[in-house]
Structures are given as structure tokens and as C-alpha cells.
Design a protein around this motif. Structure first.
Motif, PDB file in Angstrom:
ATOM      1  N   SER A  33       0.852  -1.177   0.000  1.00  0.00           N
ATOM      2  CA  SER A  33       0.000   0.000   0.000  1.00  0.00           C
ATOM      3  C   SER A  33       0.894   1.235   0.000  1.00  0.00           C
ATOM      4  O   SER A  33       1.765   1.396   0.866  1.00  0.00           O
ATOM      5  CB  SER A  33      -0.909   0.002   1.231  1.00  0.00           C
ATOM      6  OG  SER A  33      -1.712   1.161   1.251  1.00  0.00           O
ATOM      7  N   ILE A  34       0.692   2.099  -0.964  1.00  0.00           N
ATOM      8  CA  ILE A  34       1.517   3.283  -1.106  1.00  0.00           C
ATOM      9  C   ILE A  34       1.007   4.382  -0.176  1.00  0.00           C
ATOM     10  O   ILE A  34      -0.179   4.719  -0.180  1.00  0.00           O
ATOM     11  CB  ILE A  34       1.522   3.774  -2.561  1.00  0.00           C
ATOM     12  CG1 ILE A  34       2.118   2.700  -3.468  1.00  0.00           C
ATOM     13  CG2 ILE A  34       2.321   5.064  -2.698  1.00  0.00           C
ATOM     14  CD1 ILE A  34       3.534   2.319  -3.139  1.00  0.00           C
ATOM     15  N   THR A  35       1.892   4.922   0.627  1.00  0.00           N
ATOM     16  CA  THR A  35       1.556   6.004   1.533  1.00  0.00           C
ATOM     17  C   THR A  35       2.122   7.319   0.988  1.00  0.00           C
ATOM     18  O   THR A  35       2.883   7.343   0.017  1.00  0.00           O
ATOM     19  CB  THR A  35       2.130   5.737   2.932  1.00  0.00           C
ATOM     20  OG1 THR A  35       3.568   5.704   2.850  1.00  0.00           O
ATOM     21  CG2 THR A  35       1.632   4.400   3.477  1.00  0.00           C
ATOM     22  N   ILE A  36       1.740   8.409   1.636  1.00  0.00           N
ATOM     23  CA  ILE A  36       2.262   9.714   1.230  1.00  0.00           C
ATOM     24  C   ILE A  36       3.764   9.770   1.452  1.00  0.00           C
ATOM     25  O   ILE A  36       4.506  10.362   0.655  1.00  0.00           O
ATOM     26  CB  ILE A  36       1.537  10.826   2.004  1.00  0.00           C
ATOM     27  CG1 ILE A  36       0.066  10.877   1.578  1.00  0.00           C
ATOM     28  CG2 ILE A  36       2.207  12.176   1.785  1.00  0.00           C
ATOM     29  CD1 ILE A  36      -0.748  11.913   2.303  1.00  0.00           C
ATOM     30  N   LYS A  37       4.231   9.142   2.506  1.00  0.00           N
ATOM     31  CA  LYS A  37       5.673   9.101   2.763  1.00  0.00           C
ATOM     32  C   LYS A  37       6.399   8.368   1.639  1.00  0.00           C
ATOM     33  O   LYS A  37       7.471   8.796   1.194  1.00  0.00           O
ATOM     34  CB  LYS A  37       5.940   8.422   4.103  1.00  0.00           C
ATOM     35  CG  LYS A  37       7.404   8.381   4.484  1.00  0.00           C
ATOM     36  CD  LYS A  37       7.593   7.721   5.844  1.00  0.00           C
ATOM     37  CE  LYS A  37       9.079   7.669   6.216  1.00  0.00           C
ATOM     38  NZ  LYS A  37       9.276   7.018   7.531  1.00  0.00           N
ATOM     39  N   ASP A  38       5.810   7.265   1.175  1.00  0.00           N
ATOM     40  CA  ASP A  38       6.414   6.554   0.044  1.00  0.00           C
ATOM     41  C   ASP A  38       6.435   7.429  -1.207  1.00  0.00           C
ATOM     42  O   ASP A  38       7.424   7.462  -1.941  1.00  0.00           O
ATOM     43  CB  ASP A  38       5.632   5.263  -0.238  1.00  0.00           C
ATOM     44  CG  ASP A  38       5.744   4.263   0.896  1.00  0.00           C
ATOM     45  OD1 ASP A  38       6.772   4.274   1.592  1.00  0.00           O
ATOM     46  OD2 ASP A  38       4.801   3.477   1.091  1.00  0.00           O
ATOM     47  N   ALA A  39       5.321   8.130  -1.455  1.00  0.00           N
ATOM     48  CA  ALA A  39       5.234   8.965  -2.657  1.00  0.00           C
ATOM     49  C   ALA A  39       6.267  10.084  -2.624  1.00  0.00           C
ATOM     50  O   ALA A  39       6.895  10.399  -3.640  1.00  0.00           O
ATOM     51  CB  ALA A  39       3.832   9.539  -2.797  1.00  0.00           C
ATOM     52  N   LEU A  40       6.465  10.696  -1.463  1.00  0.00           N
ATOM     53  CA  LEU A  40       7.443  11.765  -1.357  1.00  0.00           C
ATOM     54  C   LEU A  40       8.869  11.252  -1.471  1.00  0.00           C
ATOM     55  O   LEU A  40       9.806  12.049  -1.627  1.00  0.00           O
ATOM     56  CB  LEU A  40       7.261  12.519  -0.032  1.00  0.00           C
ATOM     57  CG  LEU A  40       6.009  13.389   0.065  1.00  0.00           C
ATOM     58  CD1 LEU A  40       5.876  13.986   1.449  1.00  0.00           C
ATOM     59  CD2 LEU A  40       6.041  14.490  -0.985  1.00  0.00           C
ATOM     60  N   GLY A  41       9.047   9.938  -1.379  1.00  0.00           N
ATOM     61  CA  GLY A  41      10.362   9.357  -1.619  1.00  0.00           C
ATOM     62  C   GLY A  41      10.756   9.361  -3.075  1.00  0.00           C
ATOM     63  O   GLY A  41      11.932   9.162  -3.407  1.00  0.00           O
ATOM     64  N   VAL A  42       9.800   9.585  -3.961  1.00  0.00           N
ATOM     65  CA  VAL A  42      10.092   9.731  -5.392  1.00  0.00           C
ATOM     66  C   VAL A  42      10.510  11.172  -5.641  1.00  0.00           C
ATOM     67  O   VAL A  42       9.734  12.096  -5.390  1.00  0.00           O
ATOM     68  CB  VAL A  42       8.861   9.368  -6.246  1.00  0.00           C
ATOM     69  CG1 VAL A  42       9.170   9.521  -7.730  1.00  0.00           C
ATOM     70  CG2 VAL A  42       8.400   7.949  -5.936  1.00  0.00           C
ATOM     71  N   PRO A  43      11.727  11.421  -6.102  1.00  0.00           N
ATOM     72  CA  PRO A  43      12.224  12.805  -6.220  1.00  0.00           C
ATOM     73  C   PRO A  43      11.328  13.717  -7.046  1.00  0.00           C
ATOM     74  O   PRO A  43      11.119  14.882  -6.678  1.00  0.00           O
ATOM     75  CB  PRO A  43      13.596  12.626  -6.877  1.00  0.00           C
ATOM     76  CG  PRO A  43      14.017  11.245  -6.504  1.00  0.00           C
ATOM     77  CD  PRO A  43      12.758  10.439  -6.468  1.00  0.00           C
ATOM     78  N   SER A  44      10.791  13.222  -8.149  1.00  0.00           N
ATOM     79  CA  SER A  44       9.970  14.092  -9.002  1.00  0.00           C
ATOM     80  C   SER A  44       8.675  14.497  -8.306  1.00  0.00           C
ATOM     81  O   SER A  44       8.212  15.632  -8.458  1.00  0.00           O
ATOM     82  CB  SER A  44       9.657  13.376 -10.319  1.00  0.00           C
ATOM     83  OG  SER A  44       9.086  12.101 -10.078  1.00  0.00           O
ATOM     84  N   ILE A  45       8.091  13.600  -7.519  1.00  0.00           N
ATOM     85  CA  ILE A  45       6.871  13.943  -6.773  1.00  0.00           C
ATOM     86  C   ILE A  45       7.184  14.968  -5.697  1.00  0.00           C
ATOM     87  O   ILE A  45       6.445  15.943  -5.504  1.00  0.00           O
ATOM     88  CB  ILE A  45       6.238  12.685  -6.171  1.00  0.00           C
ATOM     89  CG1 ILE A  45       5.754  11.747  -7.280  1.00  0.00           C
ATOM     90  CG2 ILE A  45       5.085  13.038  -5.235  1.00  0.00           C
ATOM     91  CD1 ILE A  45       5.130  10.460  -6.770  1.00  0.00           C
ATOM     92  N   ALA A  46       8.278  14.763  -4.985  1.00  0.00           N
ATOM     93  CA  ALA A  46       8.667  15.721  -3.953  1.00  0.00           C
ATOM     94  C   ALA A  46       8.967  17.089  -4.559  1.00  0.00           C
ATOM     95  O   ALA A  46       8.594  18.124  -3.988  1.00  0.00           O
ATOM     96  CB  ALA A  46       9.884  15.194  -3.193  1.00  0.00           C
ATOM     97  N   ALA A  47       9.606  17.113  -5.725  1.00  0.00           N
ATOM     98  CA  ALA A  47       9.958  18.386  -6.358  1.00  0.00           C
ATOM     99  C   ALA A  47       8.709  19.133  -6.820  1.00  0.00           C
ATOM    100  O   ALA A  47       8.586  20.347  -6.607  1.00  0.00           O
ATOM    101  CB  ALA A  47      10.898  18.135  -7.538  1.00  0.00           C
ATOM    102  N   CYS A  48       7.763  18.436  -7.462  1.00  0.00           N
ATOM    103  CA  CYS A  48       6.535  19.091  -7.932  1.00  0.00           C
ATOM    104  C   CYS A  48       5.711  19.607  -6.755  1.00  0.00           C
ATOM    105  O   CYS A  48       5.159  20.713  -6.812  1.00  0.00           O
ATOM    106  CB  CYS A  48       5.718  18.115  -8.778  1.00  0.00           C
ATOM    107  SG  CYS A  48       6.439  17.708 -10.379  1.00  0.00           S
ATOM    108  N   THR A  49       5.629  18.809  -5.703  1.00  0.00           N
ATOM    109  CA  THR A  49       4.879  19.238  -4.520  1.00  0.00           C
ATOM    110  C   THR A  49       5.511  20.459  -3.884  1.00  0.00           C
ATOM    111  O   THR A  49       4.822  21.402  -3.487  1.00  0.00           O
ATOM    112  CB  THR A  49       4.805  18.089  -3.498  1.00  0.00           C
ATOM    113  OG1 THR A  49       4.230  16.929  -4.106  1.00  0.00           O
ATOM    114  CG2 THR A  49       3.959  18.484  -2.296  1.00  0.00           C
TER     115      THR A  49
END
Length: 422
Positions: A33-49
């Protein structure tokens, strides 16, 4: 009978079969199950956010009053301090708005408690969406919701909220939920890459020419799960008779960098941003489109919440909040100054208005430049002023249409009379 039952179990024991192995791997990945913490571990997602939340949080909130068709900016309202400087929480206004936007993008729910004390707001307090429970009625038309926070029940008008892709006005759907499969693939790819660098060994599998007993198969199943788990082992060792065979390179391993580049572009699509903002070489058009599609809609959602929850009912007809998003659409300094020149030359901006937009102190020049060749007409008084000749005249539409025609015969008659006298 015992042999027949044993043979019936044989297909279940062939776990190294390709189809069975593929199903096992799918099951392993589907269970994650993907969490927000997991998603922010992806550099492109963290950068866009980070880009969207920081940009929106830095935009100044302004308050306007519309009265008798005239719009006036109010600068002494106490709520401007709450929204731009100190909302009353431990978070300052920048951190508070940034947290709201992050929650809006990732989880779909941004919550804050508005502490109304009589007719004034004492403070606005950020609330983590994980701490909010929603109790909605079952009526699909007349919807109503109570919000449960820390054991207390709050009315819906007490909870400021910005919701992404909501259908009920109480909860939304964020990017992590909408694009769970795509984000899951990216997270698994990063974990796979980390496993390769950490162990320095390629993963493999074991094969046996003879059928294994139930106990051996159970141990082998557990070993395969650990083998293909990103946190697991790279090699599995069993008893004599089992042979290790390295696993072939996968597309993730052979094209890892290419996949990460492609994934980064896909993430930018999720956030409606241009990939060139992060790769370099972004043109003014790329920035303008990214602002219009990815940033300004988020700012509008935040302003809409301010107008709904930070204004009294008696004020909503004449007051409204707005964020100054003009800077997001502005180009370079040269482009801005050229636009100001056109605006000042054509008379719809004053010098001090230009200086205000450029964060310069006013000079007290309350006038509009007009050329001597300009003719000014006031449609209410029907007066025409010509600066070149310093002449003020009045226009009567009836005389313009009829008077000029009546004058011409009069001149001709005069000439005829003069001719007769001669």
C-alpha cells in the motif's frame, strides 16, 4: 488413496513454474500500500509538490470591497495579518498555507480550524488530515457533515478545507490515490535500485530436478518471497540437489535511468507542470502554461476557502479575498517593462501603480499621460476636449445629424440674395 491425494497436490508444489512465479510476484507487489511518505520518496513527486506549495504559499492574500460598482482594496483588515503573517498557530502563515497545499495535492484534503469568537476570528489552526474523521449523512442532495477531531465534534462551517476532486464537500482524492499504480511502480523501482547498490549482487532463483516435499516447498516459497522482495536476500541457499540460476536482467535494471526520466515526465503531467521547469531550458511559455494549469488553480482553491470560511455572511456580498497571481504570468524584466510602457502610454495605468507592482515606493504622481493629439470625450456630459487646442465643446447628437444639413441651404440662400442685390 494416499498416492492419489499426493498426486493431486503436485501441481501446487511446482512453484518454480514461470506462470506461478509471475502470479506470486504480482501478488507481492499488489499487497504493498503506497503512503504519502512513500510517494514523497520519489524525487519528481517531492519536487513538484515543493514547487507548487512554496509558490502558492508565497502569494500575498489581498482583500477587496466592491461597492456601487467601484472596487477598493482594503489594507487595514485584521484578517490580512492572519492570512499573510501569523494565523495564530505555531505555524506561521507561509508554513500553514504550504502544509494545506501539500495535503491538498497528495491526500486531497487540507483542513484547518477557524476559531470564530463572536464576529471576529481569533486564529486559524492547521489540522493534519490523518487526525480528522468525517461523519456524513446519507442524503445525496442535502449533504451535511460533522468533523471529528481529537474526540470533539465540529460543525462544517468551523473547518476550513480545500478538497481536490471532491464529490461530497467533505473529503477529496489526492494524487497518491488517483495514480496509485503509477506511483507504486516508481517506488518499487527505487527500492529495487537501492537493493542492487546495497547488496552488490544480482538476484537469482533456485531449481531442482526432483520434486520437493511439502516442508521443502514451504521453505522454498518463503525463500522466493525474500528473494524477490526489495528488502530481502539476493541469494537463497538450500540443501543438496538444488541449483542456483541467476535471474536475467529486467527492463528496470537495463533501462533504469531511462525509466526514471520517463517517470519524472509522467509525474509532471500528474501535477500539470512542464518537465522543463526541472530539466532546464524552460521557456516563458512553459512557465506561463505551468502557472495557468498547475499553480493558479491551486491558489484559486485556497482563495475560495478563505472567502467561504473567513468572511461573515453579511460581508460575502461586498468583500472578497484574492491572491495576486500576476507575478506568475510575468516574463523577464524587459517584457514587464515593455508591458508597463504600453499600459502607461495608453492611459490605463498610472506611474505609481507601476511602481507598486515592482515593490517601489510611490512618487505621488497621480496623473495619466496624454498626448496632445488625443481627443477626450465624456459620454455622460457629451463634452469633447482637445488638449492640442485647449478647446472644450459640447456635442449634441441631434444637431450633428440635422443642424449641419440645415446650415448648407442657408449659406446658398445668402449667396443668391447677394447676387440678386448686385
Amino acid at each position: 488413496m494416499g498416492k492419489r491425494e499426493r498426486r493431486a497436490k503436485e501441481p501446487e508444489e511446482v512453484i518454480l513454474n514461470g506462470d506461478a512465479l509471475e502470479e506470486t510476484l504480482r501478488a507481492l507487489m499488489a499487497d504493498r500500500s503506497i503512503t504519502i511518505k512513500d510517494a514523497l520518496g520519489v524525487p519528481s513527486i517531492a519536487a513538484c509538490t515543493e514547487l507548487i506549495s512554496s509558490t502558492v504559499a508565497a502569494l500575498p492574500v489581498r482583500l477587496f470591497e466592491k461597492k456601487d460598482g467601484v472596487i477598493t482594496e482594503l489594507q487595514d483588515d485584521y484578517r490580512l495579518r492572519l492570512l499573510n503573517n501569523e494565523p495564530g498557530d505555531l505555524l506561521d502563515a507561509l508554513q500553514w498555507k504550504k502544509a494545506l497545499v501539500r495535503d491538498y495535492l497528495l491526500s486531497g484534503n487540507g483542513y484547518s480550524f477557524v476559531d470564530w469568537r463572536g464576529l471576529d476570528i481569533a486564529g486559524i489552526y492547521y489540522v493534519d488530515p490523518m487526525q480528522v474523521g468525517v461523519n456524513m449523512n446519507s442524503d445525496p442532495i442535502y449533504k451535511y457533515a460533522d468533523f471529528l477531531i481529537n474526540g470533539y465534534v465540529f460543525r462544517e462551517d468551523q473547518i476550513l478545507r480545500i478538497l481536490r476532486n471532491t464529490k461530497n464537500g467533505a473529503t477529496g482524492k489526492g494524487i497518491v490515490t488517483e495514480s496509485e499504480r503509477a506511483i507504486s511502480t516508481m517506488v518499487e523501482g527505487l527500492l529495487y535500485e537501492r537493493g542492487l547498490f546495497r547488496t552488490g549482487a544480482r538476484k537469482g532463483f533456485l531449481k531442482s530436478e526432483k520434486r520437493l516435499e511439502d516442508s521443502a516447498m514451504n521453505r522454498l516459497s518463503g525463500a522466493i518471497k525474500r528473494l524477490f522482495s526489495n528488502e530481502g536476500e539476493s541469494v537463497v541457499v538450500l540443501n543438496k540437489g538444488v541449483e542456483y540460476q541467476p535471474a536475467g536482467q529486467t527492463a528496470v535494471e537495463t533501462q533504469l535511468n531511462e525509466n526514471k526520466k520517463t517517470n519524472g515526465q509522467e509525474v509532471c503531467k500528474m501535477f500539470c507542470l512542464s518537465p522543463k521547469l526541472f530539466e532546464g531550458g524552460a521557456t516563458p511559455e512553459d512557465r506561463r502554461i505551468s502557472a495557468m494549469q498547475g499553480i493558479i488553480p491551486v491558489a484559486n482553491a485556497l482563495v475560495s476557502a478563505f472567502n467561504k470560511y473567513c468572511l461573515r455572511e453579511s460581508e460575502k456580498d461586498r468583500l472578497y479575498f484574492a491572491m495576486d497571481t500576476d507575478d506568475l504570468l510575468q516574463g523577464s524584466m524587459l517584457e514587464r517593462y515593455q508591458a508597463y510602457e504600453i499600459a502607461a502610454r495608453n492611459g490605463f495605468m498610472q506611474m505609481d501603480e507601476v511602481r507598486y507592482r515592482e515593490n517601489m515606493s510611490p512618487l505621488g504622481l497621480d496623473f495619466i499621460k496624454l498626448g496632445l493629439d488625443t481627443v477626450l470625450y465624456n459620454p455622460k456630459t457629451k463634452e469633447v476636449y482637445t488638449p492640442n487646442t485647449d478647446k472644450l465643446s459640447t456635442i449634441d447628437n441631434t444637431k450633428m445629424l440635422n443642424g449641419s444639413k440645415q446650415d448648407e441651404p442657408a449659406e446658398e440662400t445668402g449667396k443668391e440674395e447677394t447676387g440678386n442685390e448686385d
